[in-house]
Design a protein around this motif. Structure first.
Motif, PDB file in Angstrom:
ATOM      1  N   PRO A 167      -5.920  34.740  49.429  1.00  0.00           N
ATOM      2  CA  PRO A 167      -6.281  34.660  50.845  1.00  0.00           C
ATOM      3  C   PRO A 167      -6.757  33.277  51.293  1.00  0.00           C
ATOM      4  N   TRP A 168      -6.940  32.348  50.392  1.00  0.00           N
ATOM      5  CA  TRP A 168      -7.366  31.001  50.765  1.00  0.00           C
ATOM      6  C   TRP A 168      -6.197  30.035  50.614  1.00  0.00           C
ATOM      7  N   GLY A 169      -6.319  28.894  51.246  1.00  0.00           N
ATOM      8  CA  GLY A 169      -5.263  27.886  51.202  1.00  0.00           C
ATOM      9  C   GLY A 169      -5.326  27.045  49.947  1.00  0.00           C
ATOM     10  N   PRO A 170      -4.331  26.204  49.745  1.00  0.00           N
ATOM     11  CA  PRO A 170      -4.296  25.339  48.567  1.00  0.00           C
ATOM     12  C   PRO A 170      -5.331  24.220  48.687  1.00  0.00           C
ATOM     13  N   SER A 171      -5.766  23.724  47.549  1.00  0.00           N
ATOM     14  CA  SER A 171      -6.737  22.627  47.556  1.00  0.00           C
ATOM     15  C   SER A 171      -6.029  21.331  47.950  1.00  0.00           C
ATOM     16  N   SER A 172      -6.795  20.397  48.464  1.00  0.00           N
ATOM     17  CA  SER A 172      -6.207  19.122  48.868  1.00  0.00           C
ATOM     18  C   SER A 172      -5.699  18.347  47.654  1.00  0.00           C
ATOM     19  N   SER A 173      -6.348  18.525  46.503  1.00  0.00           N
ATOM     20  CA  SER A 173      -5.880  17.828  45.299  1.00  0.00           C
ATOM     21  C   SER A 173      -4.524  18.375  44.848  1.00  0.00           C
ATOM     22  N   LEU A 174      -4.336  19.697  44.959  1.00  0.00           N
ATOM     23  CA  LEU A 174      -3.048  20.298  44.607  1.00  0.00           C
ATOM     24  C   LEU A 174      -1.961  19.803  45.561  1.00  0.00           C
ATOM     25  N   MET A 175      -2.276  19.761  46.836  1.00  0.00           N
ATOM     26  CA  MET A 175      -1.301  19.272  47.823  1.00  0.00           C
ATOM     27  C   MET A 175      -0.945  17.812  47.555  1.00  0.00           C
ATOM     28  N   SER A 176      -1.938  17.033  47.165  1.00  0.00           N
ATOM     29  CA  SER A 176      -1.702  15.623  46.853  1.00  0.00           C
ATOM     30  C   SER A 176      -0.800  15.481  45.624  1.00  0.00           C
ATOM     31  N   GLU A 177      -1.020  16.317  44.614  1.00  0.00           N
ATOM     32  CA  GLU A 177      -0.177  16.288  43.418  1.00  0.00           C
ATOM     33  C   GLU A 177       1.269  16.628  43.765  1.00  0.00           C
ATOM     34  N   ILE A 178       1.457  17.631  44.619  1.00  0.00           N
ATOM     35  CA  ILE A 178       2.808  18.010  45.028  1.00  0.00           C
ATOM     36  C   ILE A 178       3.454  16.874  45.804  1.00  0.00           C
ATOM     37  N   ALA A 179       2.691  16.253  46.703  1.00  0.00           N
ATOM     38  CA  ALA A 179       3.221  15.129  47.484  1.00  0.00           C
ATOM     39  C   ALA A 179       3.638  13.983  46.567  1.00  0.00           C
ATOM     40  N   ASP A 180       2.832  13.687  45.564  1.00  0.00           N
ATOM     41  CA  ASP A 180       3.171  12.621  44.612  1.00  0.00           C
ATOM     42  C   ASP A 180       4.440  12.957  43.827  1.00  0.00           C
ATOM     43  N   LEU A 181       4.621  14.228  43.495  1.00  0.00           N
ATOM     44  CA  LEU A 181       5.810  14.638  42.739  1.00  0.00           C
ATOM     45  C   LEU A 181       7.094  14.481  43.552  1.00  0.00           C
ATOM     46  N   THR A 182       7.000  14.457  44.881  1.00  0.00           N
ATOM     47  CA  THR A 182       8.206  14.352  45.701  1.00  0.00           C
ATOM     48  C   THR A 182       8.875  12.979  45.584  1.00  0.00           C
ATOM     49  N   TYR A 183       8.191  12.001  45.004  1.00  0.00           N
ATOM     50  CA  TYR A 183       8.804  10.687  44.802  1.00  0.00           C
ATOM     51  C   TYR A 183       9.774  10.684  43.627  1.00  0.00           C
ATOM     52  N   ASN A 184       9.722  11.725  42.817  1.00  0.00           N
ATOM     53  CA  ASN A 184      10.653  11.886  41.704  1.00  0.00           C
ATOM     54  C   ASN A 184      11.816  12.747  42.197  1.00  0.00           C
ATOM     55  N   VAL A 185      13.048  12.263  42.041  1.00  0.00           N
ATOM     56  CA  VAL A 185      14.224  12.948  42.580  1.00  0.00           C
ATOM     57  C   VAL A 185      14.376  14.357  42.022  1.00  0.00           C
ATOM     58  N   VAL A 186      14.195  14.526  40.737  1.00  0.00           N
ATOM     59  CA  VAL A 186      14.342  15.844  40.109  1.00  0.00           C
ATOM     60  C   VAL A 186      13.238  16.782  40.590  1.00  0.00           C
ATOM     61  N   ALA A 187      12.005  16.302  40.578  1.00  0.00           N
ATOM     62  CA  ALA A 187      10.883  17.128  41.020  1.00  0.00           C
ATOM     63  C   ALA A 187      11.026  17.489  42.498  1.00  0.00           C
ATOM     64  N   PHE A 188      11.495  16.549  43.308  1.00  0.00           N
ATOM     65  CA  PHE A 188      11.698  16.825  44.734  1.00  0.00           C
ATOM     66  C   PHE A 188      12.674  17.976  44.919  1.00  0.00           C
ATOM     67  N   SER A 189      13.748  17.951  44.165  1.00  0.00           N
ATOM     68  CA  SER A 189      14.744  19.014  44.240  1.00  0.00           C
ATOM     69  C   SER A 189      14.139  20.359  43.830  1.00  0.00           C
ATOM     70  N   GLU A 190      13.341  20.365  42.777  1.00  0.00           N
ATOM     71  CA  GLU A 190      12.692  21.590  42.310  1.00  0.00           C
ATOM     72  C   GLU A 190      11.693  22.112  43.345  1.00  0.00           C
ATOM     73  N   ILE A 191      10.943  21.198  43.954  1.00  0.00           N
ATOM     74  CA  ILE A 191       9.963  21.576  44.979  1.00  0.00           C
ATOM     75  C   ILE A 191      10.663  22.201  46.166  1.00  0.00           C
ATOM     76  N   MET A 192      11.718  21.557  46.639  1.00  0.00           N
ATOM     77  CA  MET A 192      12.429  22.070  47.805  1.00  0.00           C
ATOM     78  C   MET A 192      13.093  23.419  47.495  1.00  0.00           C
ATOM     79  N   SER A 193      13.587  23.584  46.294  1.00  0.00           N
ATOM     80  CA  SER A 193      14.195  24.847  45.890  1.00  0.00           C
ATOM     81  C   SER A 193      13.155  25.970  45.907  1.00  0.00           C
ATOM     82  N   MET A 194      11.968  25.691  45.396  1.00  0.00           N
ATOM     83  CA  MET A 194      10.913  26.708  45.376  1.00  0.00           C
ATOM     84  C   MET A 194      10.417  26.995  46.793  1.00  0.00           C
TER      85      MET A 194
END
Length: 85
Positions: A32-59
């Protein structure tokens, strides 16, 4: 550790999800609560990797197509979508 977190961990292992996919699943969980800002930051950092970006967008796409009892997946993806990208 709760049963739901054990279930999520087992599903991550069984489906062989990557680190990026696991982070998106955690950020868009049914909790029932939202994601932490640190988790969101980690996901944002992963989007700079082409493979990880594809996996993130797929999920994210999978989460957007959830329905029924998993309505929070859709809600959280829509609410926090600008933070992912």
């Amino acid at each position: 550790m709760s049963t739901s977190s054990l279930r999520c961990q087992m599903k991550n292992i069984v489906h062989n999800y990557s680190e990026a996919e696991i982070k998106v699943r955690e950020a868009t969980s049914n909790d029932p609560w939202g994601p932490s800002s640190s988790l969101m930051s980690e996901i944002a950092d992963l989007t700079y990797n082409v493979v990880a970006f594809s996996e993130i967008m797929s999920m994210i796409w999978k989460r957007l197509n959830d329905h029924g009892k998993n309505w929070r997946h859709v809600y959280k993806v829509n609410r926090y979508r600008l933070l992912f990208l």
